[in-house]
Design an enzyme around this catalytic site. Structure first.
Site, PDB file in Angstrom:
ATOM      1  N   HIS A 172     -17.780 -30.659  10.162  1.00  0.00           N
ATOM      2  CA  HIS A 172     -18.184 -32.032  10.512  1.00  0.00           C
ATOM      3  C   HIS A 172     -19.688 -32.066  10.836  1.00  0.00           C
ATOM      4  CE1 HIS A 172     -17.364 -35.934  12.892  1.00  0.00           C
ATOM      5  NE2 HIS A 172     -18.606 -35.611  13.200  1.00  0.00           N
ATOM      6  N   GLU A 173     -20.152 -31.079  11.603  1.00  0.00           N
ATOM      7  CA  GLU A 173     -21.573 -31.054  12.004  1.00  0.00           C
ATOM      8  C   GLU A 173     -22.478 -30.726  10.815  1.00  0.00           C
ATOM      9  OE1 GLU A 173     -22.090 -32.443  14.715  1.00  0.00           O
ATOM     10  OE2 GLU A 173     -20.042 -32.251  15.436  1.00  0.00           O
ATOM     11  N   CYS A 201     -16.432 -39.303  16.107  1.00  0.00           N
ATOM     12  CA  CYS A 201     -17.844 -38.921  16.066  1.00  0.00           C
ATOM     13  C   CYS A 201     -18.598 -39.729  17.113  1.00  0.00           C
ATOM     14  CB  CYS A 201     -18.399 -39.212  14.675  1.00  0.00           C
ATOM     15  SG  CYS A 201     -20.127 -38.769  14.479  1.00  0.00           S
ATOM     16  N   LEU A 202     -19.477 -39.064  17.845  1.00  0.00           N
ATOM     17  CA  LEU A 202     -20.243 -39.770  18.888  1.00  0.00           C
ATOM     18  C   LEU A 202     -21.106 -40.878  18.278  1.00  0.00           C
ATOM     19  CD1 LEU A 202     -21.351 -36.763  21.142  1.00  0.00           C
ATOM     20  CD2 LEU A 202     -19.485 -38.387  21.550  1.00  0.00           C
ATOM     21  N   HIS A 245     -23.145 -33.667   8.837  1.00  0.00           N
ATOM     22  CA  HIS A 245     -24.212 -34.502   9.417  1.00  0.00           C
ATOM     23  C   HIS A 245     -25.591 -34.088   8.893  1.00  0.00           C
ATOM     24  CE1 HIS A 245     -22.480 -37.259  12.311  1.00  0.00           C
ATOM     25  NE2 HIS A 245     -21.787 -36.311  12.912  1.00  0.00           N
ATOM     26  N   GLN A 262     -28.166 -36.805  14.811  1.00  0.00           N
ATOM     27  CA  GLN A 262     -27.518 -37.758  15.726  1.00  0.00           C
ATOM     28  C   GLN A 262     -28.397 -38.138  16.912  1.00  0.00           C
ATOM     29  OE1 GLN A 262     -23.606 -35.374  15.854  1.00  0.00           O
ATOM     30  NE2 GLN A 262     -22.987 -37.489  16.183  1.00  0.00           N
ATOM     31  N   GLY A 292     -19.229 -31.448  19.515  1.00  0.00           N
ATOM     32  CA  GLY A 292     -20.297 -31.057  18.599  1.00  0.00           C
ATOM     33  C   GLY A 292     -21.344 -32.147  18.515  1.00  0.00           C
TER      34      GLY A 292
END
Ligand code: NI
Length: 169
Positions: free
Chosen positions: A135-136, A93-94, A139, A50, A45
């Site tokens: 999670h997204e 997480c990236l 963000h 991000q 994701g």
């Protein structure tokens, strides 16, 4: 085009993203680039903040070599129902490389969103996909998964964030 991913400490990750209003070529290009960036990483994701764009859109794909899913694109997503049942699962997480922690979340959600044409749709999802969507969507509200770690891990985690990124914010 692969976009640079903003890392923990970056201000944009803490901002509440603004609704998408223009369903135009720029949005399509952004989503295309976000998907490419997510697949390359690889990740399951990626939310627009991000990549430094404070807009309410994310991409997700939980496909594995054994189990094919698909690319989801959710614009202006809103969770309209959460299951009462929750479970715990390790997240990463990236934007927070090297950190993995258990997070408790509802196992299923119903989400309302728009597609790239601005058309409304509703999806009911569960398991990993429900976790990924939550999670997204976090963000988009400036919330990171490390904020949802509780108990004795929280203190250890803060130390690790400080060491790895030079900041806890
Ligand atoms: Ni993330």
């Amino acid at each position: 085009m692969i976009l640079p991913v903003k890392i923990y400490g970056s201000e944009v990750l803490r901002r509440k993203a603004l609704p998408v209003e223009d369903f135009d070529g720029n949005l399509k290009k952004l989503v295309e680039d976000m998907a490419e960036t997510m697949y390359k990483a690889p990740g399951i994701g990626l939310a627009a903040p991000q990549v430094g764009v404070s807009k309410r859109v994310f991409v997700a794909d939980i496909s594995t070599p054994d189990k094919k899913d698909k690319l989801y694109v959710l614009v202006n997503p809103e969770i309209v129902e959460f299951s009462e049942e929750k479970d715990k699962f390790e997240e990463g997480c990236l934007s927070i490389p090297g950190i993995y922690e258990d997070v408790v979340r509802p196992v299923a959600i119903k989400v309302k969103a728009q597609n790239l044409e601005g058309e409304d749709f509703t999806l009911s999802v569960e398991g990993l996909l429900a976790r990924c969507f939550q999670h997204e969507i976090d963000h988009l509200n400036g919330i990171l998964f490390v904020d949802r770690v509780s108990g004795f891990r929280k203190k250890l985690l803060k130390g690790k964030l400080k060491r790895n990124f030079g900041i806890v914010y």
